[in-house]
Design an enzyme around this catalytic site. Structure first.
Site, mmCIF file in Angstrom:
data_model
loop_
_atom_site.group_PDB
_atom_site.id
_atom_site.type_symbol
_atom_site.label_atom_id
_atom_site.label_comp_id
_atom_site.label_asym_id
_atom_site.label_seq_id
_atom_site.Cartn_x
_atom_site.Cartn_y
_atom_site.Cartn_z
ATOM 1 N N ASP A 176 12.134 177.791 123.358
ATOM 2 C CA ASP A 176 13.590 177.830 123.592
ATOM 3 C C ASP A 176 14.004 178.982 124.509
ATOM 4 O OD1 ASP A 176 13.909 175.632 121.898
ATOM 5 O OD2 ASP A 176 13.924 176.949 120.137
ATOM 6 N N ARG A 177 13.100 179.432 125.315
ATOM 7 C CA ARG A 177 13.364 180.530 126.270
ATOM 8 C C ARG A 177 13.756 181.843 125.594
ATOM 9 N NH1 ARG A 177 13.318 177.947 131.685
ATOM 10 N NH2 ARG A 177 13.191 175.809 131.120
ATOM 11 N N LEU A 178 13.417 181.944 124.309
ATOM 12 C CA LEU A 178 13.644 183.232 123.632
ATOM 13 C C LEU A 178 12.339 184.034 123.790
ATOM 14 C CD1 LEU A 178 15.948 184.646 122.157
ATOM 15 C CD2 LEU A 178 14.887 183.959 120.001
#
Ligand SMILES: Cc1cc2nc3c(=O)[nH]c(=O)nc-3n(C[C@H](O)[C@H](O)[C@H](O)COP(=O)(O)O)c2cc1C
Length: 199
Positions: A176-178
C-alpha cells in the site's frame, strides 16, 4: 522483511553490504549500476549511471574520466549523491557526501585490471567532449593499440573517486505504498544517528 530500527545495525555499511548481497542473490541484472548526481559550481545538476566498485575505508568507489562533465562538476563542487535500486528485492539506497579522488597508484591498479580493450578506449576517449565521428574514435583506438603492444598506460585524466557518506537512506518497498525509510546521518563524533522518514 520489514526494516525495523531495533534490528538495524549501528553501521549503515553493514546493512548496505547485506542488501547488496541480497540483490546479487536475487538475480538483479546489474546490481552494481548506480546513478551518480553531481552539480556544477552554479548548482546546475547532472545525473548519469556509473559502476559501483566497492567500499573502502567507509567510502563508496567508482571510476571515471576526470575531464568528463562529472569530473569537471566534481572538481568545482565535490558534493554528490548516489542512488542504488534493486527491483528484485524492492530496495533503494541513497547516499550523499563529498567526493575525493583516489591515488594514482590505486587508479592504476584498477585500470590495469580491466580488459585491454576497455583500457584502450579509456585512453582514446576524452569523455564527454564533442567528437566529429565514430570513425575518429576507432582510428585513435587502433593507433594506440599499435603504440602500446604490451601495457596500456593509465590516462592522465582517468581514475577513481571515493564518496564519503554524510547520510545513507535505506528504502524498502512495503504494501500500500507505506514504505519503510531509515536514514543514517553521520554525527559530529563520527557515529551514526538513525531516524525513520515518512514514505
Ligand atoms: C550501466 C552503466 C554503467 C556505466 N558505468 C560507468 C562508469 O563506471 N564510469 C563512467 O565514467 N561512465 C560509466 N557509464 C557511462 C556514463 O553513464 C556516462 O555516459 C559517462 O560517464 C559520461 O558522463 P558525464 O558526461 O556526465 O561525465 C556507464 C553507463 C551505464 C549505462
Amino acid at each position: 522483511m520489514a526494516l525495523v530500527e531495533a534490528r538495524a545495525p549501528a553501521d549503515p555499511l553493514v546493512l548496505f553490504r547485506r542488501w547488496f548481497r541480497e540483490a546479487q542473490r536475487a538475480g538483479s541484472l546489474q546490481p552494481d549500476a548506480i546513478t551518480l548526481a553531481t552539480a556544477d559550481a552554479r548548482g546546475t545538476p547532472s545525473a548519469r549511471m556509473v559502476l559501483f566498485k566497492g567500499i573502502e575505508k567507509e567510502r563508496v568507489l567508482f571510476y571515471s574520466n576526470y575531464g568528463s562533465r562529472k569530473g569537471r562538476d566534481l572538481a568545482a563542487n565535490n558534493r554528490a549523491a548516489l542512488v542504488f535500486y534493486w527491483s528484485a528485492t524492492g530496495h533503494q539506497v541513497r547516499v550523499s557526501g563529498r567526493v575525493s579522488r583516489l591515488s594514482r597508484a590505486a587508479s592504476a591498479a584498477y585500470f590495469h585490471s580491466r580488459p585491454r580493450g576497455a583500457q584502450l578506449s579509456a585512453l582514446a576517449s576524452r569523455q564527454s567532449r564533442v567528437v566529429p565521428s565514430r570513425a575518429v574514435l576507432e582510428k585513435a583506438v587502433a593507433e594506440l593499440d599499435l603504440l602500446y603492444p604490451k601495457t596500456v598506460p593509465l590516462p592522465p585524466d582517468w581514475g577513481g573517486y571515493a564518496l564519503r557518506p554524510d547520510w545513507i537512506e535505506f528504502w524498502e518497498h512495503r504494501a500500500d505504498r507505506l514504505h519503510d525509510r531509515l536514514r543514517y546521518v553521520r554525527g559530529r563524533e563520527g557515529g551514526w544517528r538513525l531516524e525513520r522518514l515518512a514514505p
